[in-house]
Design a protein around this motif. Structure first.
Motif, mmCIF file in Angstrom:
data_model
loop_
_atom_site.group_PDB
_atom_site.id
_atom_site.type_symbol
_atom_site.label_atom_id
_atom_site.label_comp_id
_atom_site.label_asym_id
_atom_site.label_seq_id
_atom_site.Cartn_x
_atom_site.Cartn_y
_atom_site.Cartn_z
ATOM 1 N N ARG A 41 0.795 -1.276 -0.174
ATOM 2 C CA ARG A 41 0.003 -0.002 0.036
ATOM 3 C C ARG A 41 0.857 1.287 0.062
ATOM 4 N N PRO A 42 1.925 1.414 0.858
ATOM 5 C CA PRO A 42 2.727 2.686 0.712
ATOM 6 C C PRO A 42 3.025 3.074 -0.777
ATOM 7 N N VAL A 43 3.673 2.132 -1.315
ATOM 8 C CA VAL A 43 3.892 2.293 -2.822
ATOM 9 C C VAL A 43 2.666 2.574 -3.558
ATOM 10 N N LEU A 44 1.693 1.987 -3.480
ATOM 11 C CA LEU A 44 0.469 1.915 -4.569
ATOM 12 C C LEU A 44 -0.207 3.574 -4.334
ATOM 13 N N GLU A 45 -0.144 3.467 -2.963
ATOM 14 C CA GLU A 45 -0.875 4.917 -2.682
ATOM 15 C C GLU A 45 -0.233 6.127 -3.067
#
Length: 193
Positions: A41-45
């Motif tokens: 999630r941190p990267v996709l966010e």
């Protein structure tokens, strides 16, 4: 092996209930769910991924340091009595065996019982679970027909038979599936949780 903590590795196609069942398992064990979305999630966010648009090449390489940090924290800092439920989709490719071994050996180094759980369900039910608000909010894939094609074209890594429990989540409630996982852990020597 008799132990007070477990590492459960929930595997299966997207939408088969790994996170949902895994959350129930973690709750029953008083443990922690480490869903793959937590790592991705941190990267996709940052990309504001909608779960459908094609992702840029090399995106999964950017996730590697996040996964390393999470697994390193489990190994080096988490109390040895804490159980963890880790989720992932491992496709049948050369890197899958290494990813599997990494979680299995993490459990061994922590002195935790290890169990792989393969989630399965009817493809139509799986696809119906894909396009939901919670998956979009977690930056998980949310393209039903894309995942139908993925399911039909992709084989998954198969853990060693003696290390895996296969559960069908088509009609079984997440709580009942989780209870089956916890019962299996207890039959293999888990005392804690």
């Amino acid at each position: 092996m008799s132990t007070d903590a477990a590492v459960v590795f929930m595997l299966g196609y997207p939408g088969t209930g790994k996170r949902t069942v895994g959350g129930h398992v973690a709750a029953q064990l008083g443990g922690v769910l480490v869903d793959n979305a937590l790592i991705n999630r941190p990267v996709l966010e940052v990309l504001q991924w909608d779960g459908v648009a094609p992702l840029p090449p090399g995106i999964w390489d950017r996730v590697v340091p996040v996964r390393d940090a999470v697994l390193g924290t489990i190994e080096d800092l988490a109390p040895p009595t804490t159980s963890f439920v880790v989720t992932n989709v491992l496709e049948d490719e050369p890197a899958a065996a290494g990813a599997y071994e990494r979680i299995r050996s993490l459990a061994r180094r922590r002195g935790s019982l290890f169990l792989a759980v393969m989630t399965e369900c009817d493809v139509d039910v799986q696809v119906s679970r894909i396009d939901t608000p919670d998956r979009v909010a977690l930056r998980k894939g949310s393209d039903p027909e894309g995942y139908r094609r993925h399911r039909l074209a992709t084989r998954l890594f198969q853990p060693p038979a003696e290390e895996v429990l296969t559960i069908d989540t088509t009609t079984t409630t997440p709580a009942a599936s989780a209870a089956r996982v916890v019962d299996e852990l207890r039959s293999r020597g888990l005392h804690g949780g």
